[in-house]
Design a protein around this motif. Sequence first.
Motif, PDB file in Angstrom:
ATOM      1  N   ILE A 269      30.135 -31.369 -13.639  1.00  0.00           N
ATOM      2  CA  ILE A 269      31.481 -31.148 -13.123  1.00  0.00           C
ATOM      3  C   ILE A 269      32.344 -30.693 -14.297  1.00  0.00           C
ATOM      4  CG2 ILE A 269      33.488 -32.188 -12.010  1.00  0.00           C
ATOM      5  CD1 ILE A 269      31.569 -34.410 -10.997  1.00  0.00           C
ATOM      6  N   ASN A 270      33.045 -29.554 -14.112  1.00  0.00           N
ATOM      7  CA  ASN A 270      33.918 -29.088 -15.196  1.00  0.00           C
ATOM      8  C   ASN A 270      35.307 -29.732 -15.073  1.00  0.00           C
ATOM      9  OD1 ASN A 270      35.441 -27.602 -13.329  1.00  0.00           O
ATOM     10  ND2 ASN A 270      34.500 -25.650 -13.874  1.00  0.00           N
ATOM     11  N   LYS A 271      36.192 -29.410 -16.003  1.00  0.00           N
ATOM     12  CA  LYS A 271      37.519 -30.042 -16.032  1.00  0.00           C
ATOM     13  C   LYS A 271      38.370 -29.690 -14.822  1.00  0.00           C
ATOM     14  CE  LYS A 271      37.675 -30.614 -20.960  1.00  0.00           C
ATOM     15  NZ  LYS A 271      38.152 -30.192 -22.244  1.00  0.00           N
ATOM     16  N   LYS A 272      38.062 -28.572 -14.174  1.00  0.00           N
ATOM     17  CA  LYS A 272      38.829 -28.158 -12.994  1.00  0.00           C
ATOM     18  C   LYS A 272      38.275 -28.761 -11.704  1.00  0.00           C
ATOM     19  CE  LYS A 272      40.361 -23.827 -15.001  1.00  0.00           C
ATOM     20  NZ  LYS A 272      40.308 -22.362 -14.927  1.00  0.00           N
ATOM     21  N   GLY A 273      37.200 -29.543 -11.822  1.00  0.00           N
ATOM     22  CA  GLY A 273      36.634 -30.189 -10.631  1.00  0.00           C
ATOM     23  C   GLY A 273      35.591 -29.373  -9.892  1.00  0.00           C
ATOM     24  N   ALA A 274      35.152 -28.291 -10.507  1.00  0.00           N
ATOM     25  CA  ALA A 274      34.102 -27.477  -9.888  1.00  0.00           C
ATOM     26  C   ALA A 274      32.738 -27.979 -10.358  1.00  0.00           C
ATOM     27  CB  ALA A 274      34.276 -26.007 -10.260  1.00  0.00           C
ATOM     28  N   GLY A 275      31.762 -27.920  -9.461  1.00  0.00           N
ATOM     29  CA  GLY A 275      30.410 -28.345  -9.816  1.00  0.00           C
ATOM     30  C   GLY A 275      29.497 -27.161 -10.009  1.00  0.00           C
TER      31      GLY A 275
END
Length: 130
Positions: A104-110
Motif C-alpha cells: 500500500i502506498n502513501k496515497k492508499g493505492a495497492g
Amino acid sequence: MPYQDVFVLFWEQVKQSIQEGRFAKLTMAKTIGKPDLKNIFVRPLSSEGGFKVLVKLRYQSRETEDEENELTLEEAFVFLKSHLRTSFTSVLLFTTTKDVTFKINKKGAGRITENSPTFRDVIQPKPDLE
C-alpha cells in the motif's frame, strides 16, 4: 486502485496457492510507526476439520509473548485485512512457484508484484494437542 480492492485480488492468489498445494507462508511486514506488533505470520496447518492456518503475532518487546491462533482461511482474511494500513503496509505471500508482494502506498493505492520463489517445499506444523 484502492488497496482494499487490490487486497481481494491478492487474497485470490492466496486461496489458489492453497488449493494447488503451493502455499508456504504469508508474512505481514513494514509496520507503520513504532508499534509493539512486529510481524504477523500465517502458516498452513494440517487439520482434520478442513484447511486451517496458524496465525502468529510476533511482538517487538521480549516481555510480550507471541500469540498463536488457529483460524479458517476466511477468518484469517478478515483478521489480516483489519491490520492493513493501521499496522502494516505490505503482505508477502510465499509459494513454491513464486513470491507475491502486496503493498500500500502513501496515497492508499495497492499494488501486487511477483518474484522468484523463496521456498521450494511446503512445511505444515502439527496443531498443538493440548
